[in-house]
Design a protein around this motif. Structure first.
Motif, mmCIF file in Angstrom:
data_model
loop_
_atom_site.group_PDB
_atom_site.id
_atom_site.type_symbol
_atom_site.label_atom_id
_atom_site.label_comp_id
_atom_site.label_asym_id
_atom_site.label_seq_id
_atom_site.Cartn_x
_atom_site.Cartn_y
_atom_site.Cartn_z
ATOM 1 N N GLY A 152 -2.173 8.829 26.358
ATOM 2 C CA GLY A 152 -0.833 8.268 26.489
ATOM 3 C C GLY A 152 0.143 8.746 25.411
ATOM 4 O O GLY A 152 1.313 8.362 25.440
ATOM 5 N N PHE A 153 -0.309 9.543 24.480
ATOM 6 C CA PHE A 153 0.557 10.020 23.405
ATOM 7 C C PHE A 153 0.657 11.536 23.436
ATOM 8 O O PHE A 153 -0.266 12.224 23.872
ATOM 9 C CB PHE A 153 -0.002 9.633 22.022
ATOM 10 N N GLY A 154 1.806 12.077 22.938
ATOM 11 C CA GLY A 154 1.880 13.495 22.631
ATOM 12 C C GLY A 154 1.143 13.786 21.325
ATOM 13 O O GLY A 154 0.858 12.878 20.548
ATOM 14 N N TYR A 155 0.804 15.063 21.098
ATOM 15 C CA TYR A 155 0.059 15.464 19.902
ATOM 16 C C TYR A 155 0.806 16.591 19.196
ATOM 17 O O TYR A 155 1.692 17.237 19.768
ATOM 18 C CB TYR A 155 -1.333 15.970 20.279
ATOM 19 N N LEU A 156 0.419 16.834 17.952
ATOM 20 C CA LEU A 156 0.849 18.045 17.259
ATOM 21 C C LEU A 156 -0.389 18.644 16.602
ATOM 22 O O LEU A 156 -1.376 17.938 16.326
ATOM 23 C CB LEU A 156 1.932 17.729 16.219
ATOM 24 N N ARG A 157 -0.335 19.971 16.378
ATOM 25 C CA ARG A 157 -1.473 20.635 15.745
ATOM 26 C C ARG A 157 -1.073 21.036 14.335
ATOM 27 O O ARG A 157 -0.077 21.745 14.127
ATOM 28 C CB ARG A 157 -1.900 21.856 16.557
ATOM 29 N N ALA A 158 -1.852 20.542 13.361
ATOM 30 C CA ALA A 158 -1.548 20.819 11.952
ATOM 31 C C ALA A 158 -2.122 22.168 11.543
ATOM 32 O O ALA A 158 -3.170 22.593 12.039
ATOM 33 C CB ALA A 158 -2.129 19.712 11.064
#
Lengths: 364, 364
Positions: A155-161
């Motif tokens: 249910g959430f967007g993600y980011l890649r570190a």
């Protein structure tokens, strides 16, 4: 610790929270509700949380129909810091408008955007993250706070570190932002360990935000700066502003250009998207085991459960009896009743759609 | 066909219908409710059904607290035919009191007892059964109407039919009455074909009923006959009457003595014991398939179902939305809400018990 000089919180207070119907309505959106039984609404809890970081430097951007309710819930908020949008133009216009007003007031201002309707668990950890984010933002980056995933959430967007930033305790570069994943992809993100939930918290110099916006959407950036210079333009120009989310307008292109950093957040966070999420966030009665009956939001004395788990919201003063259902969701309000399951909590939106189609705007 | 001369219907109107809470309450028992949406309460439908058989010869025995409501629902009922019990003394006292009063009025009277809160499907078949039962009763037997089982029900008592009675179209002797069986026993009863549901309908000469009662419970029979002779005794003697069901006091011993006959009833019959039973009895919307959503008792315009089957009773005027639940039961009333499943419908009693234990007599 003292508030951070020159740092402003911008709180966009919008979104009905359709999947929390019948608690949330167009006229009583999620951010105006006390969804945790704490005695404070989500908006008030957001302001409480930001106070130690910004002192009086809080701006709320909300729809004109909710401005009076926001003012009533935040009696200390100066009128000049309550910005009423004539109509919804998505998050970029809301946050960008505040950025333009603050840039005009203080060209070196750093702003942080924080949704009005999220829950955060650990105040100390949150504050530490924001303080680091402001430091990094002052080096000329867009900084987001990326939440350490605790489950393979879809249910959430993600980011890649990416790489660690030199000279900062925890900040890293952001390689990319990604949309809400399917279950398999979410599981992979969790396993890989470099992905963070995108909680929509952006910390950035107001002027940099607008300059970055200008690169991709010059009309929008110019329109917002013109509006800051002459508030009388509002009614004439607002409807003409580009409708776009800040993620698409700023975060994604800036990340591609290597201009976004992330400060990892290890505190509990949730956007309280539906009743399944809410059920997981509410405290259990002291000493209650898994079979101790449903979680109750409201007066537990009104609930008579028999072999039942899930979430019950007795919101009309009536007795609510539930017999022989697991993971049920029962939300009782004076004019509408919802019965569903935690598993189907996302589908509450279909009820709201059906009621709208039937012309029941009084209930939605 | 004309009504049957000398035949009286006795309708014991008691029992709260606890498993139909929150529709049924101590103050609004099952028999006073329109549970089928027909516009007639179960009591009124019972009187309607008996009218062609007895004409004006209907007696209702009810608790003193419900006498006014019964009179209001049956405006044509003479006051002398509405008998108000000072307190519940079980079915033998209720029916026996009416029998004693009718015996005094007409020593050859035949009475038939019919519960006030059952549903019957085929009026013509019912009337034919009762007419035969009265004929047989005039030969000096206790006659019951035994319902042909359509399923291995565990919620009803049964009787076992024996030899055909000479000279009667369908009547047979009764070998024995048996209590509510477990599932395996019920399946065996259904397979054997000689068992009938005991619907509590007894047709018998009033004087024979009291004579049979006198054999096993002389004090009760004498007390009831004394009460018929002098109504002023009611308040003084009622509480002292033996509390026993007519099945134990009359039907079982008389069957053992070979004095009971059964007329098999092939009409649909149900005692509407719980919401599972009610859900099965209510009509489906025209053309509705199995996946057409829940059965609605009340205003279907108030119900917004999404992937849902079962029974919804929108009884407070509020909108009821149900998402993603099969065989659910939702009963919405102005002061109490029930959510359960058809499978657990029997356990609604536990809710009423819990509310009583909590002192919520206002709700039970």
């Amino acid at each position: 610790m003292a508030a951070i000089e020159g740092f402003w919180a911008v709180v966009p207070a919008g979104g009905a929270g359709t999947r929390l119907w019948p608690l949330s309505r167009a006229g009583a959106p999620k951010f105006l509700l006390d969804l945790t039984g704490s005695g404070r609404t989500l908006l008030q809890a957001t302001a409480d949380r930001l106070g130690p970081l910004v002192g009086p430097r809080l701006v709320v951007v909300t729809g004109v129909r909710h401005a009076a309710a926001v003012a009533a819930q935040l009696p200390g908020l100066p009128a000049a810091q309550l910005m009423a949008e004539p109509s919804p133009r998505d998050s970029m216009a809301a946050i960008g408008w505040a950025a333009a007003v603050l840039e005009a007031r203080d060209p070196s201002a750093v702003i942080g955007s924080f949704a009005a309707d999220h829950l955060i668990g650990d105040q100390g950890a949150f504050e530490a993250c924001v303080r680091e984010a402001v430091e990094v933002a002052r080096t000329g980056l867009v900084v987001t706070i990326g939440i350490e995933p605790t489950q393979a959430a879809t249910g959430f967007g993600y980011l890649r570190a990416g790489q660690a930033l030199a000279g900062q305790p925890t900040a890293r570069t952001v390689e990319e932002f990604v949309e809400k994943p399917d279950a398999a992809t979410a599981a992979r993100y969790l396993a890989e360990g470099t992905y963070r939930w995108n909680a929509g918290m952006f910390v950035v110099r107001a002027s940099l935000l607008l300059d970055l916006l200008h690169e991709g959407h010059p009309d929008l950036a110019s329109g917002l700066r013109a509006l800051a210079a002459d508030p009388a333009l509002l009614d004439r120009t607002w409807e003409g502003l580009t409708r776009i989310a800040i993620d698409h307008a700023i975060a994604e292109p800036a990340a591609a250009a290597g201009r976004v950093a992330v400060v990892p957040g290890t505190f509990a966070w949730d956007d309280v998207g539906d009743f399944a999420s809410l059920a997981g966030l509410l405290p259990r009665p002291p000493g209650a085991g898994a079979d101790a009956g449903p979680t109750v939001l409201g007066d537990a004395g009104l609930v008579t459960p028999v072999d039942c788990t899930g979430l019950v919201v007795p919101g009309s003063g009536r007795v609510v009896a539930v017999v022989g259902l697991d993971d049920v969701v029962v939300v009782d309000t004076p004019d509408a009743l919802l019965v569903t399951t935690r598993e189907r909590a996302q589908d509450v939106k279909a009820v709201v759609d059906a009621l709208k189609a039937a012309g029941r705007t009084d209930l939605t």
